[in-house]
Design a protein around this motif. Structure first.
Motif, PDB file in Angstrom:
ATOM      1  N   ARG A   1      32.506  36.289  34.042  1.00  0.00           N
ATOM      2  CA  ARG A   1      33.538  36.541  35.172  1.00  0.00           C
ATOM      3  C   ARG A   1      34.978  37.266  34.652  1.00  0.00           C
ATOM      4  NH1 ARG A   1      31.947  31.266  39.128  1.00  0.00           N
ATOM      5  NH2 ARG A   1      29.851  32.218  39.421  1.00  0.00           N
ATOM      6  N   SER A   2      35.573  36.563  33.756  1.00  0.00           N
ATOM      7  CA  SER A   2      36.822  36.997  33.278  1.00  0.00           C
ATOM      8  C   SER A   2      36.614  38.262  32.890  1.00  0.00           C
ATOM      9  CB  SER A   2      37.276  35.894  32.510  1.00  0.00           C
ATOM     10  OG  SER A   2      37.634  34.711  32.918  1.00  0.00           O
ATOM     11  N   PHE A   3      35.624  38.247  31.970  1.00  0.00           N
ATOM     12  CA  PHE A   3      35.356  40.002  31.351  1.00  0.00           C
ATOM     13  C   PHE A   3      35.388  40.886  32.354  1.00  0.00           C
ATOM     14  CE2 PHE A   3      33.134  43.435  29.470  1.00  0.00           C
ATOM     15  CZ  PHE A   3      33.362  43.557  28.103  1.00  0.00           C
ATOM     16  N   ILE A   4      34.523  40.900  33.277  1.00  0.00           N
ATOM     17  CA  ILE A   4      34.498  41.821  34.427  1.00  0.00           C
ATOM     18  C   ILE A   4      35.818  42.271  35.020  1.00  0.00           C
ATOM     19  CG2 ILE A   4      33.391  42.238  36.479  1.00  0.00           C
ATOM     20  CD1 ILE A   4      31.051  41.167  35.745  1.00  0.00           C
ATOM     21  N   ARG A   5      36.414  41.264  35.481  1.00  0.00           N
ATOM     22  CA  ARG A   5      37.620  41.378  36.165  1.00  0.00           C
ATOM     23  C   ARG A   5      38.827  42.116  35.203  1.00  0.00           C
ATOM     24  NH1 ARG A   5      37.066  35.818  38.195  1.00  0.00           N
ATOM     25  NH2 ARG A   5      38.404  35.113  36.641  1.00  0.00           N
ATOM     26  N   ALA A   6      38.816  41.582  33.864  1.00  0.00           N
ATOM     27  CA  ALA A   6      39.555  42.212  33.248  1.00  0.00           C
ATOM     28  C   ALA A   6      39.203  43.608  32.879  1.00  0.00           C
ATOM     29  CB  ALA A   6      39.873  41.585  31.798  1.00  0.00           C
ATOM     30  N   TYR A   7      38.016  43.991  32.630  1.00  0.00           N
ATOM     31  CA  TYR A   7      37.557  45.286  32.584  1.00  0.00           C
ATOM     32  C   TYR A   7      37.877  46.263  33.695  1.00  0.00           C
ATOM     33  CZ  TYR A   7      34.095  49.151  31.199  1.00  0.00           C
ATOM     34  OH  TYR A   7      33.584  50.124  30.703  1.00  0.00           O
ATOM     35  N   GLY A   8      37.615  45.794  35.020  1.00  0.00           N
ATOM     36  CA  GLY A   8      38.179  46.507  35.842  1.00  0.00           C
ATOM     37  C   GLY A   8      39.510  46.728  36.058  1.00  0.00           C
TER      38      GLY A   8
ATOM     39  N   ALA B   1      33.745  38.557  41.083  1.00  0.00           N
ATOM     40  CA  ALA B   1      34.221  39.119  40.138  1.00  0.00           C
ATOM     41  C   ALA B   1      34.274  40.564  39.902  1.00  0.00           C
ATOM     42  CB  ALA B   1      33.830  38.740  38.793  1.00  0.00           C
ATOM     43  N   ARG B   2      32.991  41.173  40.428  1.00  0.00           N
ATOM     44  CA  ARG B   2      32.658  42.375  40.556  1.00  0.00           C
ATOM     45  C   ARG B   2      33.430  43.010  41.864  1.00  0.00           C
ATOM     46  NH1 ARG B   2      27.007  40.317  39.911  1.00  0.00           N
ATOM     47  NH2 ARG B   2      26.354  40.734  37.915  1.00  0.00           N
ATOM     48  N   VAL B   3      33.554  42.411  42.817  1.00  0.00           N
ATOM     49  CA  VAL B   3      34.448  43.222  43.846  1.00  0.00           C
ATOM     50  C   VAL B   3      35.877  43.361  43.506  1.00  0.00           C
ATOM     51  CG1 VAL B   3      35.385  42.582  46.017  1.00  0.00           C
ATOM     52  CG2 VAL B   3      32.988  42.226  45.924  1.00  0.00           C
ATOM     53  N   LYS B   4      36.147  42.270  42.914  1.00  0.00           N
ATOM     54  CA  LYS B   4      37.673  42.186  42.297  1.00  0.00           C
ATOM     55  C   LYS B   4      38.191  43.318  41.273  1.00  0.00           C
ATOM     56  CE  LYS B   4      41.631  40.034  42.207  1.00  0.00           C
ATOM     57  NZ  LYS B   4      42.432  39.627  43.406  1.00  0.00           N
ATOM     58  N   ALA B   5      37.016  43.642  40.335  1.00  0.00           N
ATOM     59  CA  ALA B   5      37.100  44.744  39.446  1.00  0.00           C
ATOM     60  C   ALA B   5      36.952  46.096  40.103  1.00  0.00           C
ATOM     61  CB  ALA B   5      36.015  44.968  38.298  1.00  0.00           C
ATOM     62  N   LEU B   6      36.061  46.378  41.139  1.00  0.00           N
ATOM     63  CA  LEU B   6      35.976  47.571  41.835  1.00  0.00           C
ATOM     64  C   LEU B   6      37.011  48.097  42.606  1.00  0.00           C
ATOM     65  CD1 LEU B   6      31.892  47.395  42.339  1.00  0.00           C
ATOM     66  CD2 LEU B   6      33.491  48.725  40.340  1.00  0.00           C
ATOM     67  N   ALA B   7      37.380  46.787  43.358  1.00  0.00           N
ATOM     68  CA  ALA B   7      38.562  46.835  44.467  1.00  0.00           C
ATOM     69  C   ALA B   7      39.894  47.531  43.742  1.00  0.00           C
ATOM     70  CB  ALA B   7      38.800  45.759  45.278  1.00  0.00           C
ATOM     71  N   GLY B   8      40.048  47.077  42.450  1.00  0.00           N
ATOM     72  CA  GLY B   8      41.195  47.494  41.520  1.00  0.00           C
ATOM     73  C   GLY B   8      41.143  49.189  41.270  1.00  0.00           C
ATOM     74  N   ILE B   9      39.743  49.411  40.841  1.00  0.00           N
ATOM     75  CA  ILE B   9      39.367  50.841  40.513  1.00  0.00           C
ATOM     76  C   ILE B   9      39.822  51.740  41.624  1.00  0.00           C
ATOM     77  CG2 ILE B   9      37.696  52.364  39.677  1.00  0.00           C
ATOM     78  CD1 ILE B   9      36.848  50.030  38.070  1.00  0.00           C
ATOM     79  N   ALA B  10      39.286  51.174  42.897  1.00  0.00           N
ATOM     80  CA  ALA B  10      39.413  52.027  43.923  1.00  0.00           C
ATOM     81  C   ALA B  10      40.997  52.091  44.524  1.00  0.00           C
ATOM     82  CB  ALA B  10      38.720  51.294  45.236  1.00  0.00           C
TER      83      ALA B  10
END
Length: 282
Positions: free
Chosen positions: A173-180, A85-94
């Motif tokens: 997990r859903s929170f982190i992905r949506a936040y990113g 989930a963290r990878v998904k969020a940070l990859a989106g920001i990148a």
């Protein structure tokens, strides 16, 4: 002449970096509100983005080559089983910064993995400074919101410890992905506005004919194309991301609202498309 120009530019860049670091220190202060923290972070992102584009425009005007494309390896924690989930969020920001991403070691639940980010040197400089701060804020917000969600469930429903643990995992997990996603969305919107701005000091052709793209629009489009080409050369056989399996509607909504709600100094919310395809995604 080139050496002199470089020496003249370096103090301006150093001053900008110092301002960015000061903003991020304020963003990470436990005493500030969530909205204030996001506002400081967004202002830092805005400063770095504007500086990078101004530098790219100046290089073009001087007839210099575009800045090089490089690679950043960013470690992502797997603590709590939330690494994917963290990878998904940070990859989106990148991706919102025009970068492409892949991930290494994204197979075991609790182990650290590496997010491999390919982008221009300026974009990677921005992410190198911003991602640790954004990660810290994202995790703090996720912990706080998940804790409140579970506390409310305890009062409303008679759930055992195992059920509550599963509920917290899905929510987190859903929170982190949506936040990113929300943060990336706001960054994309900001960059889209920059693309509409004319080049600094630029003038129209005056011929009445439709002019070619100039300024930030040309810089950003060129960078995106060059990054894609370099990424495909580095990872020619990259597998597509598998569909998401864990989704918690309340967690996703809470994460998205946290990422979008604050006034971030960009006059819009943060976000961005263009996330790279990651192997072994959730």
């Amino acid at each position: 002449m080139t050496t002199e120009t470089t020496e003249n530019r370096e103090p301006a860049r150093q001053k900008m970096v110092e301002r960015v670091r000061a903003l991020l220190r304020m963003a990470e202060d436990p005493a500030v509100t969530d909205a204030e923290s996001q506002a400081f972070t967004a202002k830092a992102a805005e400063l770095m983005t504007r500086h990078a584009i101004a530098e790219a425009e100046a290089r073009a005007q001087r007839g210099e080559e575009a800045e090089s494309v490089s690679r950043l390896d960013f470690p992502v924690s797997g603590v709590g089983g939330h690494g994917k989930a963290r990878v998904k969020a940070l990859a989106g920001i990148a991706a919102a910064f025009g970068c492409q991403s892949a991930v290494r070691g994204n197979t075991s639940a609790n182990t650290e993995r590496t997010l491999i980010i390919v982008g221009t040197v300026s974009a990677l400089d921005s992410l190198r400074v911003l991602l640790p701060s954004i990660t810290l804020q994202m995790e703090a917000s996720a912990r706080f919101t998940a804790r409140n969600h579970i506390a409310d469930l305890r009062e409303l429903r008679n759930l055992d410890r195992s059920a509550l643990a599963g509920e917290r995992t899905r929510f987190y997990r859903s929170f982190i992905r949506a936040y990113g996603y929300a943060v990336a969305e706001r960054i994309r919107e900001f960059r889209a506005r920059l693309q509409e701005e004319p080049a600094a000091g630029g003038t129209g052709s005056g011929s009445g004919e439709e002019s070619a793209p100039t300024g930030a629009d040309l810089v950003l489009r060129s960078d995106v194309d060059r990054v894609k080409e370099d990424f495909q050369r580095r990872f020619p056989q990259l597998k597509p991301t598998r569909p998401e399996r864990t989704h918690h509607r309340a967690g996703a909504r809470a994460g998205y609202l946290r990422g979008r709600s604050a006034q971030l100094g960009m006059e819009t919310a943060v976000g961005g498309d263009g996330a790279g395809r990651l192997p072994g995604g959730e």
